[in-house]
Design a protein around this motif. Sequence first.
Motif, PDB file in Angstrom:
ATOM      1  N   LYS A   9      -7.998   0.574   3.529  1.00 47.54           N
ATOM      2  CA  LYS A   9      -6.588   0.819   3.196  1.00 47.54           C
ATOM      3  C   LYS A   9      -5.638   0.088   4.145  1.00 47.54           C
ATOM      4  CE  LYS A   9      -6.304   5.067   5.855  1.00 47.54           C
ATOM      5  NZ  LYS A   9      -6.459   6.510   5.826  1.00 47.54           N
ATOM      6  N   GLN A  10      -6.172  -0.405   5.276  1.00 48.76           N
ATOM      7  CA  GLN A  10      -5.333  -1.152   6.208  1.00 48.76           C
ATOM      8  C   GLN A  10      -5.212  -2.610   5.775  1.00 48.76           C
ATOM      9  OE1 GLN A  10      -7.651  -0.104   9.900  1.00 48.76           O
ATOM     10  NE2 GLN A  10      -5.592  -0.112  10.777  1.00 48.76           N
ATOM     11  N   ASP A  69     -18.104   5.056  10.851  1.00 45.05           N
ATOM     12  CA  ASP A  69     -16.873   4.353  10.480  1.00 45.05           C
ATOM     13  C   ASP A  69     -16.674   4.490   8.972  1.00 45.05           C
ATOM     14  OD1 ASP A  69     -18.819   2.708   9.461  1.00 45.05           O
ATOM     15  OD2 ASP A  69     -18.308   0.958  10.673  1.00 45.05           O
ATOM     16  N   TRP A  70     -15.733   3.724   8.424  1.00 48.04           N
ATOM     17  CA  TRP A  70     -15.447   3.856   7.004  1.00 48.04           C
ATOM     18  C   TRP A  70     -16.657   3.474   6.149  1.00 48.04           C
ATOM     19  CZ3 TRP A  70     -15.855  -0.204   3.639  1.00 48.04           C
ATOM     20  CH2 TRP A  70     -15.842  -1.501   4.170  1.00 48.04           C
ATOM     21  N   PHE A 112     -14.675   5.714  -5.127  1.00 43.32           N
ATOM     22  CA  PHE A 112     -13.755   4.576  -5.113  1.00 43.32           C
ATOM     23  C   PHE A 112     -13.103   4.428  -3.757  1.00 43.32           C
ATOM     24  CE2 PHE A 112      -9.443   2.864  -5.793  1.00 43.32           C
ATOM     25  CZ  PHE A 112      -9.709   1.736  -6.553  1.00 43.32           C
ATOM     26  N   VAL A 113     -12.947   3.189  -3.338  1.00 38.07           N
ATOM     27  CA  VAL A 113     -12.169   2.895  -2.143  1.00 38.07           C
ATOM     28  C   VAL A 113     -11.124   1.871  -2.539  1.00 38.07           C
ATOM     29  CG1 VAL A 113     -12.233   1.638   0.037  1.00 38.07           C
ATOM     30  CG2 VAL A 113     -13.887   3.429  -0.364  1.00 38.07           C
ATOM     31  N   GLY A 114      -9.861   2.187  -2.304  1.00 38.36           N
ATOM     32  CA  GLY A 114      -8.795   1.217  -2.584  1.00 38.36           C
ATOM     33  C   GLY A 114      -8.567   0.370  -1.345  1.00 38.36           C
ATOM     34  N   TYR A 115      -8.569  -0.921  -1.532  1.00 37.16           N
ATOM     35  CA  TYR A 115      -8.342  -1.766  -0.354  1.00 37.16           C
ATOM     36  C   TYR A 115      -6.989  -2.460  -0.425  1.00 37.16           C
ATOM     37  CZ  TYR A 115     -10.311  -5.302  -3.524  1.00 37.16           C
ATOM     38  OH  TYR A 115     -10.577  -6.096  -4.592  1.00 37.16           O
ATOM     39  N   SER A 116      -6.465  -2.724   0.750  1.00 38.10           N
ATOM     40  CA  SER A 116      -5.132  -3.299   0.846  1.00 38.10           C
ATOM     41  C   SER A 116      -5.204  -4.821   0.986  1.00 38.10           C
ATOM     42  CB  SER A 116      -4.422  -2.658   2.030  1.00 38.10           C
ATOM     43  OG  SER A 116      -3.040  -2.869   1.909  1.00 38.10           O
ATOM     44  N   PHE A 117      -4.050  -5.379   1.242  1.00 38.37           N
ATOM     45  CA  PHE A 117      -3.927  -6.837   1.198  1.00 38.37           C
ATOM     46  C   PHE A 117      -4.467  -7.530   2.446  1.00 38.37           C
ATOM     47  CE2 PHE A 117      -0.781  -4.990  -1.518  1.00 38.37           C
ATOM     48  CZ  PHE A 117      -0.976  -5.707  -2.679  1.00 38.37           C
ATOM     49  N   VAL A 118      -4.824  -8.757   2.262  1.00 37.33           N
ATOM     50  CA  VAL A 118      -5.190  -9.615   3.375  1.00 37.33           C
ATOM     51  C   VAL A 118      -4.177 -10.753   3.392  1.00 37.33           C
ATOM     52  CG1 VAL A 118      -6.950 -11.125   4.363  1.00 37.33           C
ATOM     53  CG2 VAL A 118      -7.637  -9.037   3.147  1.00 37.33           C
ATOM     54  N   GLY A 119      -3.410 -10.806   4.460  1.00 35.31           N
ATOM     55  CA  GLY A 119      -2.414 -11.860   4.583  1.00 35.31           C
ATOM     56  C   GLY A 119      -2.998 -13.077   5.282  1.00 35.31           C
TER      57      GLY A 119
END
Length: 590
Positions: free
Chosen positions: A366-367, A14-15, A320-327
């Motif tokens: 990224k998700q 996995d990632w 580097f890993v860019g991570y996205s938002f957590v709503g």
Amino acid sequence: MARRTDSPATEPTDWVTRAADDAVRHAGGDPRDAGVAAAFAEAGTVVTCASGISPSGPIHLGNLREFLTVHLVVEELRRRGVPTRHLHSWDDFDRFRKVPAGVDPSWATHVGRPLSAVPDPWECHASWAEHFKAPLRAALAEMGCTMEEVDQTERYTAGAYTDQVLHAIERRDAIEAVLARHRTKKPVADDVPADVPAEEAAVLEDSVAQDDEPTQGGDLARFPYKPFCRTCGRDTVTLTSYDDATTDLAYTCDSCGDSHVTNVRTQPEGKLVWKVDWPMRWSVEGVDFEPGGVDHASPGSSYTVGKEIVKLYGGRAPSFVGYSFVGVAGMAKMSSSKGGVPTAADALRVLEAPVLRWLYARRQPKQAFTVDFGPEVVRLYDEWDALGRKAADPAKRDAQVLAFERASATSSAGTLPTPPVVVPFRTLSSIADVTAGSADQISRLVGDLGHEHSSVADLEPRLSRAITWTHEFVPAEDRTTVRTTPDRELLAGLGDLERQWLHLFLEHLPSAWTDGSPDLDRVTTVVYGVPKLARGLGLDDQPTDEVKADQKAFFRLLYRLLVGAERGPRLPTLVLALGPETVSSLVQGA
Ligand SMILES: [Zn+2]
């Protein structure tokens, strides 16, 4: 001698696997080399995975991604036997930027001071920074995360970076050339996707990632280092001169009006600007892997620029890993009284630690995803329980099961607590809803429902979360309110068939209890069987279409009589939870 081995075909990836591979490569190893762990150990190579956060406010579930992204990669490396460390920086030498809503407005006097130097307005910790570090530390401990913490205030004021600060000042023209090449007019807020939660968008607008605006004019406008005023402790200074030979830096403070000369070599009183500070630390700490939010990864922002600036230190940007938002959803009005976005500690009041970890492990960084505290919680637990059953079968091991494993145990804490007897969250919350009762009472009813267990402890840590969720997160209009008196009006207006149902129900219901102990199967048989009896069938006969329609009408009638609503928890559960006396008292009189 490197020996190449391919992973067994059945080993899922996995990632986290890929990010760990990248970290090993960055540290100079081949992740597919089975001997890489031993080689690193022999050479004294430690893979450094870094996280960092400015403790400027509550550390919300979006920030939690910073910690858990690193933690999961570190755990994967440990699983492989690779020497590794999770180095966490508290950027508490960052300036206090503004007074948030709900805080004494007089705290504005501290704007410009390091977060570590601002007092705690709630008076429970030594500083503003510590006030927000403490609950996150506790939540991470509950989630089985351990990390090596570094306070940047301590590092800077101890002079740990003095050589690097001097180097940045010497190379300030080269640094400015890099910054100028990447400088954009566009504010970061324009880069924020439309679906970003308002709270997080506000954080982004306030992000240090775009801190690149000159605060003064003249030759020293882009000086990469800024002292905090020796008199008042604020960074509201205008630099007036710098002497390269002596490293004397003169400034006047715009707040208090005092002027001072700080010697950069001997008096560690300030810090590098963020876009230089970050890559400087990559080089000093030898960072191999570090994630960052999208605010740090957009064009012209700190990671992009840092990749070039780190070269001036002879270093290399980490993988580097860019991570996205957590709503966040389903909080209703519950959080507004606290005036903030939910933190990890808030989430752990409802979610078992492995379930919260799983939300972060199962999605690629990224998700974006949403932590939903509404009815989704019930479905989330169902999904988690189903995955747990799948994970118990080694033949079904896949990427989903791998995420389950990453969520369930850590190298320092072992297997994280889950209930020894797994009862569906929906069952526990239904009973908590109907009875509004104690854990003991719920435990007894859960046993009656067929979930054998020896004590309340067998249902924890889930039971108390189900109680908390039901009482604090389910909106009042969705809660079940058991009637305290019969609905006389409804009872008086019933038709013949309805009266017959209720008479049959009262006649057969007691048969489901033996010496006060209920039999759930029998309760179910009676609830479904009453409409059959009314049409001349036996309790155990197959229902006709006519009976099926009757059942729907009968169930609706029972809900109205028992809880004054068109629907509610499963009827057998509801009837069993209320007990024969309460049920009879609300149904009698037809
Ligand atoms: Zn001052």
